[in-house]
Motif scaffolding. Structure first.
Motif, PDB file in Angstrom:
ATOM      1  N   VAL A 188     -46.481  86.688  18.694  1.00  0.00           N
ATOM      2  CA  VAL A 188     -45.511  86.671  19.784  1.00  0.00           C
ATOM      3  C   VAL A 188     -44.971  85.257  19.982  1.00  0.00           C
ATOM      4  N   PRO A 189     -43.805  85.114  20.632  1.00  0.00           N
ATOM      5  CA  PRO A 189     -43.264  83.777  20.902  1.00  0.00           C
ATOM      6  C   PRO A 189     -44.285  82.897  21.626  1.00  0.00           C
ATOM      7  N   GLY A 190     -44.358  81.644  21.185  1.00  0.00           N
ATOM      8  CA  GLY A 190     -45.305  80.685  21.744  1.00  0.00           C
ATOM      9  C   GLY A 190     -46.568  80.546  20.914  1.00  0.00           C
ATOM     10  N   SER A 191     -46.796  81.480  19.986  1.00  0.00           N
ATOM     11  CA  SER A 191     -47.986  81.417  19.127  1.00  0.00           C
ATOM     12  C   SER A 191     -47.822  80.321  18.085  1.00  0.00           C
ATOM     13  N   ALA A 192     -48.895  79.610  17.811  1.00  0.00           N
ATOM     14  CA  ALA A 192     -48.899  78.598  16.748  1.00  0.00           C
ATOM     15  C   ALA A 192     -49.393  79.272  15.474  1.00  0.00           C
ATOM     16  N   VAL A 193     -48.624  79.119  14.395  1.00  0.00           N
ATOM     17  CA  VAL A 193     -48.934  79.811  13.143  1.00  0.00           C
ATOM     18  C   VAL A 193     -48.793  78.880  11.946  1.00  0.00           C
ATOM     19  N   HIS A 194     -49.400  79.300  10.838  1.00  0.00           N
ATOM     20  CA  HIS A 194     -49.230  78.625   9.554  1.00  0.00           C
ATOM     21  C   HIS A 194     -48.332  79.515   8.708  1.00  0.00           C
ATOM     22  N   ASP A 195     -47.293  78.927   8.127  1.00  0.00           N
ATOM     23  CA  ASP A 195     -46.381  79.643   7.238  1.00  0.00           C
ATOM     24  C   ASP A 195     -46.747  79.279   5.801  1.00  0.00           C
ATOM     25  N   THR A 232     -35.334  74.912  13.353  1.00  0.00           N
ATOM     26  CA  THR A 232     -36.128  76.111  13.116  1.00  0.00           C
ATOM     27  C   THR A 232     -35.976  76.581  11.675  1.00  0.00           C
ATOM     28  N   TRP A 233     -36.912  77.407  11.249  1.00  0.00           N
ATOM     29  CA  TRP A 233     -36.817  78.071   9.954  1.00  0.00           C
ATOM     30  C   TRP A 233     -37.315  79.492  10.117  1.00  0.00           C
ATOM     31  N   GLN A 234     -36.987  80.325   9.163  1.00  0.00           N
ATOM     32  CA  GLN A 234     -37.399  81.718   9.222  1.00  0.00           C
ATOM     33  C   GLN A 234     -38.659  81.941   8.407  1.00  0.00           C
ATOM     34  N   ALA A 235     -39.500  82.863   8.892  1.00  0.00           N
ATOM     35  CA  ALA A 235     -40.749  83.180   8.210  1.00  0.00           C
ATOM     36  C   ALA A 235     -40.985  84.685   8.273  1.00  0.00           C
ATOM     37  N   ASP A 236     -41.735  85.160   7.299  1.00  0.00           N
ATOM     38  CA  ASP A 236     -42.107  86.569   7.228  1.00  0.00           C
ATOM     39  C   ASP A 236     -43.274  86.812   8.179  1.00  0.00           C
ATOM     40  N   PRO A 237     -43.115  87.678   9.187  1.00  0.00           N
ATOM     41  CA  PRO A 237     -44.195  87.900  10.145  1.00  0.00           C
ATOM     42  C   PRO A 237     -45.450  88.504   9.511  1.00  0.00           C
ATOM     43  N   ASP A 240     -45.521  80.195   3.041  1.00  0.00           N
ATOM     44  CA  ASP A 240     -44.378  80.052   2.134  1.00  0.00           C
ATOM     45  C   ASP A 240     -43.835  78.630   2.120  1.00  0.00           C
ATOM     46  N   THR A 241     -43.956  77.921   3.253  1.00  0.00           N
ATOM     47  CA  THR A 241     -43.478  76.537   3.325  1.00  0.00           C
ATOM     48  C   THR A 241     -44.624  75.542   3.430  1.00  0.00           C
ATOM     49  N   GLY A 242     -45.821  76.032   3.758  1.00  0.00           N
ATOM     50  CA  GLY A 242     -46.957  75.147   3.964  1.00  0.00           C
ATOM     51  C   GLY A 242     -46.902  74.433   5.304  1.00  0.00           C
ATOM     52  N   ARG A 243     -46.024  74.873   6.185  1.00  0.00           N
ATOM     53  CA  ARG A 243     -45.824  74.204   7.465  1.00  0.00           C
ATOM     54  C   ARG A 243     -46.500  74.952   8.606  1.00  0.00           C
ATOM     55  N   ILE A 244     -46.753  74.225   9.684  1.00  0.00           N
ATOM     56  CA  ILE A 244     -47.259  74.805  10.927  1.00  0.00           C
ATOM     57  C   ILE A 244     -46.109  74.819  11.904  1.00  0.00           C
ATOM     58  N   GLY A 245     -45.981  75.913  12.620  1.00  0.00           N
ATOM     59  CA  GLY A 245     -44.897  76.020  13.580  1.00  0.00           C
ATOM     60  C   GLY A 245     -45.275  76.872  14.769  1.00  0.00           C
ATOM     61  N   VAL A 246     -44.409  76.858  15.747  1.00  0.00           N
ATOM     62  CA  VAL A 246     -44.553  77.685  16.939  1.00  0.00           C
ATOM     63  C   VAL A 246     -43.494  78.773  16.850  1.00  0.00           C
ATOM     64  N   VAL A 247     -43.885  79.995  17.137  1.00  0.00           N
ATOM     65  CA  VAL A 247     -42.942  81.109  17.101  1.00  0.00           C
ATOM     66  C   VAL A 247     -41.946  80.927  18.237  1.00  0.00           C
ATOM     67  N   LEU A 303     -39.381  85.987  11.699  1.00  0.00           N
ATOM     68  CA  LEU A 303     -39.697  85.133  12.837  1.00  0.00           C
ATOM     69  C   LEU A 303     -38.928  83.836  12.717  1.00  0.00           C
ATOM     70  N   ARG A 304     -38.537  83.268  13.845  1.00  0.00           N
ATOM     71  CA  ARG A 304     -37.981  81.913  13.887  1.00  0.00           C
ATOM     72  C   ARG A 304     -39.110  81.002  14.312  1.00  0.00           C
ATOM     73  N   LEU A 305     -39.406  80.008  13.480  1.00  0.00           N
ATOM     74  CA  LEU A 305     -40.462  79.042  13.786  1.00  0.00           C
ATOM     75  C   LEU A 305     -39.851  77.670  13.982  1.00  0.00           C
ATOM     76  N   CYS A 306     -40.471  76.865  14.832  1.00  0.00           N
ATOM     77  CA  CYS A 306     -40.039  75.478  14.990  1.00  0.00           C
ATOM     78  C   CYS A 306     -41.275  74.584  14.905  1.00  0.00           C
ATOM     79  N   PRO A 307     -41.092  73.338  14.458  1.00  0.00           N
ATOM     80  CA  PRO A 307     -42.229  72.418  14.347  1.00  0.00           C
ATOM     81  C   PRO A 307     -42.874  72.169  15.713  1.00  0.00           C
TER      82      PRO A 307
END
Length: 103
Positions: free
Chosen positions: A20-27, A54-59, A29-36, A44-48
């Motif tokens: 859900v929005p506000g969750s911190a996740v690891h993507d 932002t970038w898009q990620a597969d939920p 595909d990019t090796g990055r950590i972001g917040v939904v 999903l739209r993630l931001c650092p």
């Protein structure tokens, strides 16, 4: 049963899997950590953590961070902000050894 434990999943749950929005996740595909930040179509739209583009990620591929991973990522982001501020003001930046400037 009064808790509804044998009910089928709601349509919204099946249509919108993932964090859900506000969750911190690891993507992975990019090796990055972001917040939904939200959803973008089926992704999903993630931001650092520290803000930015932002970038898009597969939920289905992202995973929630553990508390330890989130703490580590936040410390790394705070350290990066400090380094950038010190460099901006021409202050000596440590090399990670605990020593700053000339000895």
């Amino acid at each position: 049963m009064t808790d509804g434990g044998d009910r089928p999943p709601r349509a919204r749950d099946a249509a919108a899997p993932g964090p859900v929005p506000g969750s911190a996740v690891h993507d992975p595909d990019t090796g990055r950590i972001g917040v939904v930040a939200g959803r973008a179509g089926t992704g999903l739209r993630l931001c650092p953590l520290g803000g930015g583009g932002t970038w898009q990620a597969d939920p289905q591929r992202v995973r929630l961070l553990t508390h330890a991973e989130l703490l580590s990522a936040r410390v790394a982001e705070a350290n990066a902000r400090t380094r950038r501020a010190m460099e901006m003001h021409d202050l000596p930046v440590g090399d990670g050894s605990g020593h700053y400037g000339a000895r």
